[in-house]
Each structure stands twice: as C-alpha cells, then as structure tokens.
Design a protein around this motif. Sequence first.
Motif, PDB file in Angstrom:
ATOM      1  N   LYS A  12       0.653  -1.301  -0.158  1.00  0.00           N
ATOM      2  CA  LYS A  12      -0.091  -0.052   0.050  1.00  0.00           C
ATOM      3  C   LYS A  12       0.874   1.130  -0.013  1.00  0.00           C
ATOM      4  O   LYS A  12       0.518   2.343  -0.464  1.00  0.00           O
ATOM      5  N   LEU A  13       2.048   1.291   0.659  1.00  0.00           N
ATOM      6  CA  LEU A  13       2.968   2.518   0.818  1.00  0.00           C
ATOM      7  C   LEU A  13       3.452   2.687  -0.622  1.00  0.00           C
ATOM      8  O   LEU A  13       3.757   3.784  -0.921  1.00  0.00           O
ATOM      9  N   ILE A  14       3.690   1.608  -1.308  1.00  0.00           N
ATOM     10  CA  ILE A  14       4.509   1.682  -2.434  1.00  0.00           C
ATOM     11  C   ILE A  14       3.358   2.171  -3.704  1.00  0.00           C
ATOM     12  O   ILE A  14       3.855   3.108  -4.556  1.00  0.00           O
ATOM     13  N   THR A  15       2.180   1.560  -3.643  1.00  0.00           N
ATOM     14  CA  THR A  15       1.320   1.981  -4.760  1.00  0.00           C
ATOM     15  C   THR A  15       0.119   2.886  -4.386  1.00  0.00           C
ATOM     16  O   THR A  15      -0.502   3.304  -5.302  1.00  0.00           O
ATOM     17  N   GLY A  16      -0.241   2.578  -3.118  1.00  0.00           N
ATOM     18  CA  GLY A  16      -1.242   3.617  -2.823  1.00  0.00           C
ATOM     19  C   GLY A  16      -2.633   2.703  -2.790  1.00  0.00           C
ATOM     20  O   GLY A  16      -3.804   3.092  -2.361  1.00  0.00           O
ATOM     21  N   ASP A  17      -2.604   1.527  -3.231  1.00  0.00           N
ATOM     22  CA  ASP A  17      -3.504   0.513  -3.146  1.00  0.00           C
ATOM     23  C   ASP A  17      -4.008  -0.050  -2.104  1.00  0.00           C
ATOM     24  O   ASP A  17      -3.019  -0.542  -1.463  1.00  0.00           O
ATOM     25  N   VAL A  18      -5.209  -0.565  -1.715  1.00  0.00           N
ATOM     26  CA  VAL A  18      -5.456  -1.523  -0.675  1.00  0.00           C
ATOM     27  C   VAL A  18      -5.675  -2.826  -1.325  1.00  0.00           C
ATOM     28  O   VAL A  18      -6.205  -2.975  -2.581  1.00  0.00           O
ATOM     29  N   TYR A  19      -5.029  -4.016  -0.876  1.00  0.00           N
ATOM     30  CA  TYR A  19      -5.025  -5.234  -1.397  1.00  0.00           C
ATOM     31  C   TYR A  19      -5.824  -6.393  -0.686  1.00  0.00           C
ATOM     32  O   TYR A  19      -6.051  -6.147   0.673  1.00  0.00           O
ATOM     33  N   ASN A  20      -6.298  -7.157  -1.448  1.00  0.00           N
ATOM     34  CA  ASN A  20      -7.016  -8.224  -0.762  1.00  0.00           C
ATOM     35  C   ASN A  20      -6.088  -9.606  -0.231  1.00  0.00           C
ATOM     36  O   ASN A  20      -5.440 -10.016  -1.193  1.00  0.00           O
ATOM     37  N   ILE A  21      -5.981  -9.796   1.024  1.00  0.00           N
ATOM     38  CA  ILE A  21      -5.012 -10.554   1.660  1.00  0.00           C
ATOM     39  C   ILE A  21      -5.195 -12.039   1.096  1.00  0.00           C
ATOM     40  O   ILE A  21      -4.094 -12.798   1.085  1.00  0.00           O
ATOM     41  N   ASP A  22      -6.488 -12.349   1.122  1.00  0.00           N
ATOM     42  CA  ASP A  22      -6.840 -13.787   0.705  1.00  0.00           C
ATOM     43  C   ASP A  22      -6.444 -14.036  -0.788  1.00  0.00           C
ATOM     44  O   ASP A  22      -6.104 -15.031  -0.921  1.00  0.00           O
ATOM     45  N   GLU A  23      -6.681 -13.125  -1.666  1.00  0.00           N
ATOM     46  CA  GLU A  23      -6.216 -13.166  -3.233  1.00  0.00           C
ATOM     47  C   GLU A  23      -4.581 -13.214  -3.183  1.00  0.00           C
ATOM     48  O   GLU A  23      -4.155 -14.314  -4.152  1.00  0.00           O
ATOM     49  N   LEU A  24      -4.124 -12.599  -2.515  1.00  0.00           N
ATOM     50  CA  LEU A  24      -2.564 -12.770  -2.350  1.00  0.00           C
ATOM     51  C   LEU A  24      -2.072 -14.023  -2.244  1.00  0.00           C
ATOM     52  O   LEU A  24      -1.301 -14.267  -2.679  1.00  0.00           O
ATOM     53  N   ALA A  25      -2.470 -14.555  -0.876  1.00  0.00           N
ATOM     54  CA  ALA A  25      -2.096 -15.846  -0.479  1.00  0.00           C
ATOM     55  C   ALA A  25      -2.585 -16.842  -1.591  1.00  0.00           C
ATOM     56  O   ALA A  25      -1.504 -17.733  -1.770  1.00  0.00           O
ATOM     57  N   ILE A  26      -3.605 -16.957  -2.285  1.00  0.00           N
ATOM     58  CA  ILE A  26      -4.000 -18.043  -3.328  1.00  0.00           C
ATOM     59  C   ILE A  26      -2.900 -17.653  -4.502  1.00  0.00           C
ATOM     60  O   ILE A  26      -2.470 -18.934  -4.958  1.00  0.00           O
ATOM     61  N   LEU A  27      -2.691 -16.646  -4.867  1.00  0.00           N
ATOM     62  CA  LEU A  27      -1.779 -16.225  -5.929  1.00  0.00           C
ATOM     63  C   LEU A  27      -0.622 -16.774  -5.558  1.00  0.00           C
ATOM     64  O   LEU A  27       0.264 -17.478  -6.420  1.00  0.00           O
ATOM     65  N   ILE A  28       0.232 -16.497  -4.518  1.00  0.00           N
ATOM     66  CA  ILE A  28       1.556 -17.102  -3.995  1.00  0.00           C
ATOM     67  C   ILE A  28       1.498 -18.643  -4.093  1.00  0.00           C
ATOM     68  O   ILE A  28       2.603 -18.950  -4.677  1.00  0.00           O
ATOM     69  N   VAL A  29       0.370 -19.214  -3.278  1.00  0.00           N
ATOM     70  CA  VAL A  29       0.599 -20.596  -3.453  1.00  0.00           C
ATOM     71  C   VAL A  29       0.593 -21.211  -4.941  1.00  0.00           C
ATOM     72  O   VAL A  29       1.250 -22.080  -5.148  1.00  0.00           O
ATOM     73  N   ASN A  30      -0.299 -20.657  -5.730  1.00  0.00           N
ATOM     74  CA  ASN A  30      -0.499 -21.195  -7.167  1.00  0.00           C
ATOM     75  C   ASN A  30       0.946 -20.991  -7.960  1.00  0.00           C
ATOM     76  O   ASN A  30       1.501 -21.798  -8.813  1.00  0.00           O
ATOM     77  N   ASN A  31       1.801 -19.965  -7.527  1.00  0.00           N
ATOM     78  CA  ASN A  31       3.009 -19.617  -8.285  1.00  0.00           C
ATOM     79  C   ASN A  31       4.104 -20.551  -7.558  1.00  0.00           C
ATOM     80  O   ASN A  31       4.857 -20.829  -8.282  1.00  0.00           O
TER      81      ASN A  31
END
Length: 243
Positions: free
Chosen positions: A149-168
């Motif tokens: 958020k500090l870098i981009t100013g955006d708010v992120y969905n934490i669950d979405e991030l977790a799923i994407l990380i595990v897929n990668n």
Amino acid sequence: MHIIKLNAIDSTNSYLKKLSAQEALDDFTIVMTEAQLEGRGQMGSVWTSKSSKNLTFSVYKKFSGLEFQHVFYISIATSLALVKTLQFFSIPKLAIKWPNDILAENKKICGILIENIMRNQTVSNSIIGMGLNVNQTEFENLPKASSLKLITGDVYNIDELAILIVNNLKIYFNKLNEGQFEDLKLQYEDLLFRKNKPSTFKDAEGLMFSGIIKGVSNYGNLQVLLEDDIIKEFSLKEITLIY
C-alpha cells in the motif's frame, strides 16, 4: 488447497510444524493468521506485523527425495514465486536480498523463514513461512520496511494474495521437481539485490569490507568478489550486507 485460518497464533510455522507431527497433511496445506504474536525470521530475528493488515502464513510442502545438496533451491523457488506474484500487481523495482528477503524500491516488504525436516540426507517436507507487508502503512523504528500500500497507494485483498502466491509456489516447485536447478538459480541471481555493484559488508567479527556480489553457490552461499580479485563464499552467519 487446504486452508486453516486462525485469529491469532504465536507463530504459523510453529503451529504447522506441530500439526504435521500429529497428522498426515495434504501438500500445500496453509495456515493463515490475522495476528502473529511471536513471528520469527532468519537467525532468530523477530517479525512484527499489525493485526489484519498483512499476510502472515505458512505452507506445508512435501518432497520425495530432494537431496540435501539442493536444499537451498526451496528458498530459491519460494523467492521466485513471491516475486512472480508481486510482478502480477506491477510492484516496481523488485529484488531478492540474499538469502530470501523480498525488496521493492530498496525496502523490505517480505520475509521468508523455511524449516526443513530431513530424513536420510534428503528433505521429506518443509514448513515455509512468509510475512508480506500488505496494507500496513506505519513501521515504527523500521526505516527499511515498506508495504504494497505504501508503494502503490492501493488496498489489497490478503486472501487473494495468498492464493496467488501458493499457485506460483506450485509452478516453481514443479520446476524444482523436474530438476531445473540451473534455470532456477539463473532466475534467482538475475534478481539478486546489489549484484555486480560495489557494496559494503560486515563479517562475523564486525569488521567492514568492500566487495561485489557475483551470485550464489549451489549450497546457497553468497559469492563475493573481493578487492584482490578472489571470489569468496560466505554463509548466512558469516556476512551482512550494509545498505
């Protein structure tokens, strides 16, 4: 994937490690928490995170005969999976600070702690803990820390991030299972923070010296070109990069 969500826990790594000793777990079982009370980092350091603002989770990964000499490739695959995820969100100036801190714009946004269980000189399974600074915007007394958020100013969905990380993670661990060691190492070294740039280091005795990071060995040691044109290898306990 099997996801276990907890409101608060001392350490997701410790919880998952105990759970794996008590019952058979599916590959890529995940433990997530909103508040990690005793998060751990490399060499006993403490990872602090504000409740519900960041992604703090651990992943259980099974292996079939990964030899001890390739254990650092677990760290390589994990680091690359995190970078791949952050690239999807267009996070700028990503780098891996050896051995596995993820930086953006020269500030730390993610730490990784990997605990391996060995049997007969092979890795049977790993507990891979990750702490990603997501929506936290204040880091008291941590001038080198930042967040998405500090870098981009955006708010992120934490669950979405977790799923994407595990897929990668699945993608990069497939490469590891296929024996693509050289390709994984080259990708990792391309992202190494301060690679091929004159840098200052501190050794285990606290002495400062100059050198240039050239890469890592197959065992994960940092390869540094010293002033006498000799490349020397250092383990995690032997060297600290000053930046």
